[in-house]
Design an enzyme around this catalytic site. Structure first.
Site, mmCIF file in Angstrom:
data_model
loop_
_atom_site.group_PDB
_atom_site.id
_atom_site.type_symbol
_atom_site.label_atom_id
_atom_site.label_comp_id
_atom_site.label_asym_id
_atom_site.label_seq_id
_atom_site.Cartn_x
_atom_site.Cartn_y
_atom_site.Cartn_z
ATOM 1 N N ARG A 173 -8.638 -17.245 -14.827
ATOM 2 C CA ARG A 173 -7.977 -16.286 -13.933
ATOM 3 C C ARG A 173 -7.549 -15.013 -14.665
ATOM 4 N NH1 ARG A 173 -3.524 -17.320 -9.121
ATOM 5 N NH2 ARG A 173 -3.425 -15.134 -8.533
ATOM 6 N N GLU A 204 -10.188 -2.367 -8.049
ATOM 7 C CA GLU A 204 -10.231 -3.835 -8.169
ATOM 8 C C GLU A 204 -11.589 -4.377 -7.697
ATOM 9 O OE1 GLU A 204 -7.706 -5.185 -9.706
ATOM 10 O OE2 GLU A 204 -5.828 -4.209 -9.089
ATOM 11 N N ARG A 234 14.662 -22.218 -2.003
ATOM 12 C CA ARG A 234 13.662 -22.831 -2.905
ATOM 13 C C ARG A 234 12.271 -22.920 -2.284
ATOM 14 N NH1 ARG A 234 18.122 -26.109 -4.093
ATOM 15 N NH2 ARG A 234 19.068 -25.489 -6.056
ATOM 16 N N HIS A 269 -1.276 -1.438 -17.145
ATOM 17 C CA HIS A 269 0.170 -1.675 -16.995
ATOM 18 C C HIS A 269 0.958 -0.778 -17.947
ATOM 19 C CE1 HIS A 269 -0.258 -5.970 -15.123
ATOM 20 N NE2 HIS A 269 -0.519 -5.003 -14.264
ATOM 21 N N LYS A 276 -12.333 -13.628 -5.734
ATOM 22 C CA LYS A 276 -10.970 -13.962 -6.118
ATOM 23 C C LYS A 276 -10.644 -15.408 -5.761
ATOM 24 C CE LYS A 276 -6.406 -12.812 -6.930
ATOM 25 N NZ LYS A 276 -5.394 -11.760 -6.894
ATOM 26 N N GLU A 315 -3.638 -19.662 -14.103
ATOM 27 C CA GLU A 315 -4.077 -18.773 -15.171
ATOM 28 C C GLU A 315 -4.041 -19.411 -16.551
ATOM 29 O OE1 GLU A 315 -3.350 -14.619 -14.367
ATOM 30 O OE2 GLU A 315 -3.041 -14.257 -16.489
ATOM 31 N N HIS A 348 -6.143 -4.218 -17.060
ATOM 32 C CA HIS A 348 -4.744 -4.228 -16.639
ATOM 33 C C HIS A 348 -3.759 -4.117 -17.802
ATOM 34 C CE1 HIS A 348 -6.385 -5.228 -12.758
ATOM 35 N NE2 HIS A 348 -5.195 -5.382 -12.218
ATOM 36 N N HIS A 401 -1.473 1.886 -8.831
ATOM 37 C CA HIS A 401 -1.921 0.740 -9.631
ATOM 38 C C HIS A 401 -3.426 0.828 -9.941
ATOM 39 C CE1 HIS A 401 -2.198 -3.302 -11.178
ATOM 40 N NE2 HIS A 401 -3.099 -3.614 -10.261
ATOM 41 N N LYS A 438 -0.008 -14.906 -6.562
ATOM 42 C CA LYS A 438 0.856 -14.286 -7.583
ATOM 43 C C LYS A 438 1.854 -13.398 -6.861
ATOM 44 C CE LYS A 438 -1.716 -13.908 -11.868
ATOM 45 N NZ LYS A 438 -2.190 -12.933 -12.869
ATOM 46 N N ASN A 467 -7.769 -9.632 -14.854
ATOM 47 C CA ASN A 467 -6.931 -8.550 -15.372
ATOM 48 C C ASN A 467 -7.696 -7.557 -16.226
ATOM 49 O OD1 ASN A 467 -4.311 -9.232 -14.316
ATOM 50 N ND2 ASN A 467 -4.440 -11.059 -15.587
HETATM 51 N N1 LIG Z 1 -0.201 -10.266 -6.782
HETATM 52 C C1 LIG Z 1 -1.360 -9.866 -7.250
HETATM 53 O O1 LIG Z 1 -2.240 -10.668 -7.546
HETATM 54 C C2 LIG Z 1 -1.624 -8.398 -7.380
HETATM 55 C C3 LIG Z 1 -2.922 -7.929 -7.576
HETATM 56 C C4 LIG Z 1 -3.154 -6.552 -7.578
HETATM 57 C C5 LIG Z 1 -2.090 -5.668 -7.403
HETATM 58 N N2 LIG Z 1 -0.830 -6.169 -7.240
HETATM 59 C C6 LIG Z 1 0.304 -5.265 -7.024
HETATM 60 O O2 LIG Z 1 0.076 -4.520 -5.839
HETATM 61 C C7 LIG Z 1 0.792 -3.298 -5.923
HETATM 62 C C8 LIG Z 1 -0.093 -2.177 -5.461
HETATM 63 O O3 LIG Z 1 -0.478 -2.422 -4.135
HETATM 64 P P1 LIG Z 1 -0.983 -1.242 -3.187
HETATM 65 O O4 LIG Z 1 -1.976 -0.450 -3.921
HETATM 66 O O5 LIG Z 1 -1.307 -1.872 -1.913
HETATM 67 O O6 LIG Z 1 0.307 -0.297 -3.088
HETATM 68 P P2 LIG Z 1 1.495 -0.182 -1.997
HETATM 69 O O7 LIG Z 1 1.915 -1.487 -1.531
HETATM 70 O O8 LIG Z 1 2.521 0.703 -2.634
HETATM 71 O O9 LIG Z 1 0.804 0.597 -0.788
HETATM 72 C C9 LIG Z 1 0.302 1.873 -1.001
HETATM 73 C C10 LIG Z 1 0.867 2.903 -0.024
HETATM 74 O O10 LIG Z 1 0.167 2.806 1.201
HETATM 75 C C11 LIG Z 1 1.105 2.654 2.274
HETATM 76 N N3 LIG Z 1 0.415 1.865 3.268
HETATM 77 C C12 LIG Z 1 0.176 0.541 3.232
HETATM 78 N N4 LIG Z 1 -0.642 0.198 4.238
HETATM 79 C C13 LIG Z 1 -0.887 1.322 4.933
HETATM 80 C C14 LIG Z 1 -1.686 1.599 6.067
HETATM 81 N N5 LIG Z 1 -2.424 0.652 6.643
HETATM 82 N N6 LIG Z 1 -1.703 2.865 6.536
HETATM 83 C C15 LIG Z 1 -1.008 3.840 5.910
HETATM 84 N N7 LIG Z 1 -0.267 3.645 4.817
HETATM 85 C C16 LIG Z 1 -0.218 2.390 4.330
HETATM 86 C C17 LIG Z 1 2.297 2.027 1.634
HETATM 87 O O11 LIG Z 1 3.445 2.230 2.389
HETATM 88 C C18 LIG Z 1 2.323 2.750 0.304
HETATM 89 O O12 LIG Z 1 2.895 4.017 0.445
HETATM 90 C C19 LIG Z 1 1.249 -3.155 -7.350
HETATM 91 O O13 LIG Z 1 2.626 -3.432 -7.412
HETATM 92 C C20 LIG Z 1 0.474 -4.222 -8.079
HETATM 93 O O14 LIG Z 1 1.149 -4.713 -9.207
HETATM 94 C C21 LIG Z 1 -0.580 -7.492 -7.208
HETATM 95 ZN ZN LIG Z 2 -4.559 -5.157 -10.240
#
Ligand SMILES: NC(=O)c1ccc[n+]([C@@H]2O[C@H](COP(=O)([O-])OP(=O)(O)OC[C@H]3O[C@@H](n4cnc5c(N)ncnc54)[C@H](O)[C@@H]3O)[C@@H](O)[C@H]2O)c1
Ligand SMILES: [Zn+2]
Length: 448
Positions: A325, A269, A205, A336, A311, A321, A332, A349, A227, A329
């Site tokens: 907040r 972003e 939890r 999405h 942010k 949100e 998005h 993304h 999030k 998006n």
């Molecule tokens: N929680 C939130 O507020 C929020 C906001 C925006 C996006 N997201 C989520 O984030 C995700 C996308 O994140 P992302 O774009 O970081 O993708 P990701 O986590 O898939 O990373 C992208 C790629 O880069 C590689 N990688 C990561 N760091 C590296 C580094 N330093 N050197 C070499 N390779 C590296 C990873 O292994 C992967 O292959 C989506 O699922 C999206 O929904 C969440």
């Molecule tokens: Zn995003």
């Protein structure tokens, strides 16, 4: 030890405005102003439903929260004058710092001061583990024999951001007999951050949690704000929790190994913040996009800091949100639909968000809410960032509509969207728009 950060300035101040003719929640953000007191913000929020005001507040007293300060200490100076910055996310008892700088993984004290208990579980993926896991384990344990570190290495990719793979984190935590005093550390991009955060929110939890984001996307956005979650086959991020970390540690050196396509994805972003609330930042990006794409360290550091400030401020004002907040998006809901409809991981993304921003901007223009110079500027900057400006050819109007119908922002059957309205840097989150404009936008971007 780092000098204590002091609030030097209030770099950005969110300005919410009302417009009585608008049966929506409207955010006006004309020009940054400096506030006299950190406890007073001249914000006004008005929420109207069916023309009836359901909640309104004249000048809201809320703490303006995103402060940042240069931190320079002797050890850093000795390392070669590497300055770092701290942006504070102010959420009362759940407040935390975002450390931003080069070489931060070489400063064990930054991480260690946020580890609670003696057991740590690092959650990462095979790609990132190969480059950074040893360094992070060293940072967690150097000079601190009290702490033992386990790790769980997940497969890499958005398509693995699901319940089955999440279970591997719980398997490891339970097999290792971790207790409530342990700390989970997310090491990787947004996928790992979202999954590890959700695991930390639900294991026993809730256990302590630290974010070490290693992509632009996760450094400017996903690691901040709490999030967390996973995808369902019918929709992105539909299962999750709000859960804040103890700290976010952004070592900008990790971007040196990031592939170009991933770098560009994160910039979507960054561009978003400019469009929804920070026109000055957008103008800075227009001038500095070539430097960002060329990975100029100081341009990247500035973009990360300013994004985190934006942010952090939004999250501090509206953690769960209820309105403001949601503006983060922009693009998005369309994006999405592309990610889900086209298959998780096919488009990154940020690529899907870029095409989604273009569609939201097109719709805003059709509604007569923005002038065409903004449409052109958004097109130009996304192209310059090497991001797509149209959705994949296989996306149909029906695919968009069916996925958008299960978006989290649908309320009482009403599809609410973030749209631009007014001068650059202003947006609305609203379900009050002409449906014809949405239809026209979908048909303009889809062949079928
Ligand atoms: N929680 C939130 O507020 C929020 C906001 C925006 C996006 N997201 C989520 O984030 C995700 C996308 O994140 P992302 O774009 O970081 O993708 P990701 O986590 O898939 O990373 C992208 C790629 O880069 C590689 N990688 C990561 N760091 C590296 C580094 N330093 N050197 C070499 N390779 C590296 C990873 O292994 C992967 O292959 C989506 O699922 C999206 O929904 C969440
Ligand atoms: Zn995003």
């Amino acid at each position: 030890m780092a000098a204590t950060s002091a609030a030097l300035s209030l770099p950005l101040s969110s300005k919410l405005g009302t417009n009585s003719s608008d049966s929506s929640l409207r955010f006006l953000n004309p020009k940054p102003i400096l506030l006299r007191s950190p406890f007073f913000s001249p914000n006004v929020v008005e929420i109207k439903r069916n023309g009836i005001s359901v909640s309104s507040a004249s000048p809201v007293r809320s703490r303006i929260c995103a402060t940042s300060a240069q931190v320079m200490d002797q050890s850093v100076a000795a390392l070669g004058s590497k300055a770092s910055t701290v942006v504070d996310v102010d959420l009362g008892t759940r407040s935390y710092p975002i450390y931003i700088g080069s070489g931060l993984l070489d400063r064990p004290e930054l991480l260690q001061r946020h580890v609670h208990g003696k057991r740590v579980l690092v959650v990462t993926n095979n790609t990132v583990a190969a480059i950074y896991l040893d360094k992070v384990v060293e940072a967690l344990t150097k000079g601190n024999t009290n702490v033992s570190v386990e790790s769980v290495i997940l497969p890499d990719g958005e398509k693995y951001k699901n319940m089955d793979i999440l279970m591997k984190v719980f398997d490891k935590a339970i097999e290792s007999r971790l207790d409530r005093k342990c700390t989970f550390v997310a090491l990787g991009g947004g996928v790992i951050g979202d999954m590890c955060g959700y695991a930390a929110a639900s294991f026993l939890r809730g256990v302590n949690f630290i974010q070490i984001p290693t992509t632009v996307m996760s450094q400017v956005d996903s690691s901040v704000g709490g999030k967390t979650g996973i995808n369902h086959r019918l929709g992105k991020n539909l299962i999750g929790a709000f859960y804040q970390p103890q700290c976010v540690l952004i070592d900008t050196d990790t971007l040196n190994t990031l592939p170009d396509r991933e770098l560009a994805s994160g910039l979507a972003e960054v561009i978003k913040y400019g469009l929804i609330r920070d026109a000055e930042f957008f103008e800075w990006q227009e001038k500095n996009m070539p430097a960002l794409i060329a990975r100029d360290p100081s341009a990247l550091a500035y973009a990360i800091k300013r994004s985190c400030e934006n942010k952090a401020e939004v999250v501090s004002l509206d953690e769960r949100e209820s309105g403001l907040r949601a503006t983060l998006n922009l693009g998005h809901t369309f994006g999405h639909a592309i990610e889900t409809g086209f298959g998780y991981g096919q488009w990154l993304h940020g690529e899907a968000v870029a095409a989604g921003i273009i569609m939201a901007v097109d719709m805003s223009y059709r509604l007569g809410w923005i002038d065409d110079s903004i449409v052109k500027r958004v097109n130009n900057i996304l192209k310059e960032a090497k991001l797509p400006v149209v959705p994949p050819e296989t996306m149909t109007v029906e695919m968009f509509k069916s996925v958008m119908a299960v978006d989290k922002k649908v309320a009482d059957g009403l599809m609410r969207l973030i749209l631009l309205k007014g001068p650059l840097g202003n947006c609305v989150f609203t379900g009050d728009y002409d449906r014809k404009a949405l239809d026209e936008t979908l048909h303009a971007f889809c062949k079928f």
